[in-house]
Structure formats: structure tokens, C-alpha cells
Design a protein around this motif. Sequence first.
Motif, mmCIF file in Angstrom:
data_model
loop_
_atom_site.group_PDB
_atom_site.id
_atom_site.type_symbol
_atom_site.label_atom_id
_atom_site.label_comp_id
_atom_site.label_asym_id
_atom_site.label_seq_id
_atom_site.Cartn_x
_atom_site.Cartn_y
_atom_site.Cartn_z
ATOM 1 N N SER A 1 25.263 96.681 74.748
ATOM 2 C CA SER A 1 26.674 96.796 75.143
ATOM 3 C C SER A 1 27.215 95.450 75.601
ATOM 4 N N GLY A 2 26.368 94.671 76.294
ATOM 5 C CA GLY A 2 26.795 93.332 76.688
ATOM 6 C C GLY A 2 26.997 92.425 75.498
ATOM 7 N N LEU A 3 26.125 92.545 74.500
ATOM 8 C CA LEU A 3 26.265 91.735 73.293
ATOM 9 C C LEU A 3 27.523 92.102 72.519
ATOM 10 N N LEU A 4 27.897 93.377 72.552
ATOM 11 C CA LEU A 4 29.140 93.779 71.897
ATOM 12 C C LEU A 4 30.347 93.152 72.577
ATOM 13 N N VAL A 5 30.296 93.026 73.900
ATOM 14 C CA VAL A 5 31.378 92.337 74.616
ATOM 15 C C VAL A 5 31.450 90.882 74.170
ATOM 16 N N LEU A 6 30.283 90.244 74.042
ATOM 17 C CA LEU A 6 30.263 88.864 73.580
ATOM 18 C C LEU A 6 30.803 88.740 72.164
ATOM 19 N N PHE A 7 30.482 89.696 71.328
ATOM 20 C CA PHE A 7 30.943 89.641 69.943
ATOM 21 C C PHE A 7 32.460 89.786 69.863
ATOM 22 N N GLU A 8 33.013 90.692 70.654
ATOM 23 C CA GLU A 8 34.469 90.896 70.645
ATOM 24 C C GLU A 8 35.203 89.741 71.305
ATOM 25 N N GLN A 9 34.590 89.133 72.309
ATOM 26 C CA GLN A 9 35.153 88.002 73.052
ATOM 27 C C GLN A 9 36.555 88.301 73.593
ATOM 28 N N PRO A 10 36.682 89.277 74.508
ATOM 29 C CA PRO A 10 37.988 89.523 75.135
ATOM 30 C C PRO A 10 38.376 88.433 76.124
ATOM 31 N N PHE A 11 37.452 87.539 76.450
ATOM 32 C CA PHE A 11 37.749 86.405 77.315
ATOM 33 C C PHE A 11 36.866 85.237 76.898
ATOM 34 N N GLN A 12 37.279 84.034 77.312
ATOM 35 C CA GLN A 12 36.541 82.822 77.025
ATOM 36 C C GLN A 12 36.331 82.049 78.313
ATOM 37 N N LEU A 13 35.547 80.983 78.224
ATOM 38 C CA LEU A 13 35.348 80.132 79.393
ATOM 39 C C LEU A 13 36.683 79.576 79.860
ATOM 40 N N GLY A 14 36.920 79.653 81.163
ATOM 41 C CA GLY A 14 38.170 79.160 81.731
ATOM 42 C C GLY A 14 39.238 80.213 81.896
ATOM 43 N N TRP B 1 41.113 83.558 83.268
ATOM 44 C CA TRP B 1 41.192 84.246 84.567
ATOM 45 C C TRP B 1 41.251 85.742 84.302
ATOM 46 N N ILE B 2 40.299 86.466 84.861
ATOM 47 C CA ILE B 2 40.238 87.907 84.653
ATOM 48 C C ILE B 2 40.185 88.619 85.996
ATOM 49 N N ASN C 1 42.934 90.310 81.546
ATOM 50 C CA ASN C 1 42.793 88.885 81.246
ATOM 51 C C ASN C 1 44.165 88.235 81.416
ATOM 52 N N TYR C 2 44.322 87.465 82.521
ATOM 53 C CA TYR C 2 45.618 86.852 82.810
ATOM 54 C C TYR C 2 45.893 85.631 81.935
ATOM 55 N N SER C 3 44.893 85.144 81.230
ATOM 56 C CA SER C 3 45.070 83.945 80.412
ATOM 57 C C SER C 3 45.444 84.260 78.972
ATOM 58 N N ARG C 4 45.582 85.526 78.621
ATOM 59 C CA ARG C 4 45.947 85.892 77.263
ATOM 60 C C ARG C 4 47.105 86.883 77.274
ATOM 61 N N PRO C 5 48.050 86.718 76.354
ATOM 62 C CA PRO C 5 48.209 85.552 75.491
ATOM 63 C C PRO C 5 48.583 84.315 76.300
ATOM 64 N N PRO C 6 48.250 83.122 75.810
ATOM 65 C CA PRO C 6 48.514 81.898 76.582
ATOM 66 C C PRO C 6 50.007 81.663 76.763
ATOM 67 N N ARG D 1 51.766 77.744 84.912
ATOM 68 C CA ARG D 1 50.967 77.194 83.822
ATOM 69 C C ARG D 1 49.631 77.901 83.693
ATOM 70 N N THR D 2 49.034 78.304 84.810
ATOM 71 C CA THR D 2 47.715 78.924 84.792
ATOM 72 C C THR D 2 47.571 79.831 86.007
ATOM 73 N N PRO D 3 46.788 80.898 85.906
ATOM 74 C CA PRO D 3 46.555 81.742 87.084
ATOM 75 C C PRO D 3 45.879 81.006 88.225
ATOM 76 N N ALA D 4 45.278 79.841 87.953
ATOM 77 C CA ALA D 4 44.658 79.072 89.026
ATOM 78 C C ALA D 4 45.692 78.597 90.050
ATOM 79 N N ASP D 5 46.974 78.567 89.651
ATOM 80 C CA ASP D 5 48.032 78.102 90.553
ATOM 81 C C ASP D 5 48.624 79.223 91.395
ATOM 82 N N ASP D 6 48.152 80.442 91.224
ATOM 83 C CA ASP D 6 48.772 81.581 91.913
ATOM 84 C C ASP D 6 48.819 81.387 93.424
#
Length: 466
Positions: free
Chosen positions: A167-180, A182-183, A223-228, A285-290
Motif C-alpha cells: 500500500s505504501g508503494l502504491l502511494v509512491l507510484f501515484e505520487q500525490p505529493f513530492q519533496l518540498g 506542504w501537506i 496537499n497545499y502545494s498542488r496545483p502550484p 507564494r508557498t505554505p511555508a509563509d503561512d
Amino acid sequence: MSSVVDAPWFYWAIAVAVGFPVGLVLLTELHNALLRRNSALARPVHLVRNYILPLGALLLLLVQAIQISGEATPVRIVATVFGFVVLVLLLSGLSATMFQTAPDGSWRRRIPSIFLDVARFALIAVGVGIMLAYIWGANVGGLFTALGVTSIVLGLTLQNSVGQIISGLLVLFEQPFQLGDWIETPSARGRVVEVNWRATHIDTGGGLLIMPNSVLAAASFTNYSRPPGTHSLGVTTTFAVDDPPDDVIAMLNRAAAMLPQLRPGATPSSVHAGGLQYSTAVPLRTPADDFAAKSMFLRWVWYASRRAGLHLDEADDEFETPERLRASLRIVAPTLRLSQDDQQALLPRVRLTRYGADEYLQYSGQVPKRMMFIVNGKVRLAATDNAGGLIPVRTLEKGEFLGQTTLTLEAVTAAAYALEEVTVLQLDREVIEDLVARKPLLLQEFGRAIDERRASLRRALAAAGE
């Protein structure tokens, strides 16, 4: 007596003697062309030229030209090496054609590395089995049967753990988030800093949360970073029932529009949410600024609401008292050449206000409607460069003033922002006109201040290379 041409090895020898050098030349040219294009296929072609072709030629000479039996040990050794090199070529070619050249965002890019490792292992196992069976005559059927039974037993024993991994590998395959990205999960909110086949590492600001991928696969998250480019911060504020909604909305929008975290080209918006509440959407610009944006916005709204005569959280502003006004007039009296009678006469015509740290008192290009005299705190004058950055010009302290071009109705050339909490005494244009009409030396001093600040601005721009 038979001719050499009729010998069975003759044509094989000629084919190897001619085909081998021709193949080397062609593969060398192809390899050089792929290197110039930085192609991922250069390595597979290199393997074919340096290993596959020579070993294949040697194998043909041994078996067909010299006619050594295929069961001879030297032939088996060469065939085994040839088989291993072919296996390496298949792995390298598959990786180069399927994954290294895959476009960003495609399913080939999203395949987790563990899937590739398993596929490589399976391919190697099949290749080794084929070589053992056909080259060395080994019986590999029993070995594969034992491996299959062992795999079934292990799968039944570790079905829960394996299920979590899958199940974890399926999450990786779908990639609903990437490095960087904010979720926000049911248990934490933060930035994704690492993703592997077992868990996702989330930097929450107060520590590193290690969340199994199987948990993410079974739960919903945001995922707060998508869509960008679409993230907005929502802030709710409360004002008194008697405050005009349009005035409150305009003040909130002005404060949000000056936030340094505001996304370029975006415009904040505020609405009356009903009752005493107002909601402001600030595009960031990014959720990091919240956190920083919300903290600065609420702090600026506290000062701006009091300057606008509004009642944040239904509170009254009791800062402007007669005692503070008299004390402030005494501070600016030397600058304005005010006598005691002048100060008393100005008392009902001036206003005492405050600005928070980093808040702008004036903007470059603005035509001021009043002059402001600093009673407490420090103000930085700054110019704007071609890239939109700020170039410090000078610092104003207690007793100095801003907005001197209010008399000439000219736009100011430098912005001014508070370095700390600043208290200013505001005098409208009509009040300044009355003062300079009675005190002509004041007009000369204001004119000299305008020239000095323009000269300071030019020097600052020249020093910055603008």
C-alpha cells in the motif's frame, strides 16, 4: 582432394573476419554520435561494441570455425560470460529506454525504485536459470519450485507487513505529493522532506514526523502545494458592529496588499462573513509563509484599525490622550518653531498615531496628504531598484519628519517603513500651509529637506549601481 572453399568452417571464418571489424567501426561511430547528444543509449552501445561483439565473434570461431564441441569447458565459459554481458545489456538498455528518457510527470518517472529493483532481480534470476539450464545442463526446475514454495510461505506469514509495504508503494507510484510539498494529514501539518518505500518524513516545524506510507494510503490528506500557485491563507478578524463594513474591508485589503509574503501579481480579498467577523484571503507564494504572513498581518491590522478609527475585537483605542498630544507637540516644537501658544492652538488640529515594525508610512510615488513628525521610534527611507528590491537611503529618528512634499503636491521619491513601533504626529496640509504662511523660514527648511533627500537617494542608487 576437397577444396578449402568447400570446408564447413570457411564461410564462418570469412563472416567473422569481415563482420567483426565492420561492426566495430559502425558501433564506434554510433557510440560517438550518442555521446555528443548526451543520450542514455550510449552506455548500452558501449557494452555491445566492447563486450558483446568480441565475445560473440569468439564464440562463433570456437563453435563454427574451429568446430569445438559446445559441451567443452572453454566454450561453456565463453558462452557464460557472453550470457552475463547480454544480461547486463538488457538491464542497461531497459533502464535507458524506459526510465532515464521518460518525461517528467509520466508513469515511468513515478515508478518507485523498489519496483525496479524487484524487476531487475527477477530478470537476473531468469537469465541465470536459462544459462545454467542451456549452457551447463543443470536442472533448475527444482530450484524454482523450491523458491516458489518458499515465497508462498513467507507471503502468508508476513501478509500484514507485506500488505502495508505494498500500500505504501502504491502511494509512491501515484505520487500525490513530492519533496518540498506542504501537506496536512489527520495528525500533522508540514513540509515533505523525504519519501522512501516505507515512510514519509514530514517537517512539522516542531520536529520530524515519520508517517508510514500505509497510513497515508488509508487516510485522506490535503496537499497545499498542488496545483502550484493557488495557495491562499485565510485569516478571520472581528470588528465592532458599528464599524462600516466597507471601511473595514478596505483597511484589511490595504494591510494584506503590503505583506512581503504576498504572491507576485496576486490581490488579497476580504469579505464580511456575517455578524462581527470578516474573512481575508491572502494569496501566498508557498505554505511555508503561512505563519509569518498571518502573524505580520494581524499585527499590522492592529495598528491600521486604530489609525482608521475602527474597533478590532470591539476594542476602543485610548492611546491619543491630551497629555500625549502635548508631550508630542513639545518634541516637534523645535522643528516647527512652535511657541507655547502655537502648541496650544495646534492641539485640536493634530493627530497622534502609531505604526508597527516593518509597516509602511509612505510609498514611493505617493503624493502625501499630510506631514508626519516622528515622536518615538525609527523610520527607514528606502529606494526601489529595478528588480523590486529596497535600497536603504537613510534613517529618520525622533523629531524628524516625512511627507514634506505635501505642500508642493509632488510624489515622494523614497518609501518609508518603520524599523520598530513608531509614533508619529500627523498634521494635515491645511495646518502646514497656515504654519509656513506665518513662519516663512519653515518653507525654506522643507525645501532644503526635499533637496537633501533627493541627493541622498541619487547617491544610494549610484552606490547600488542602478
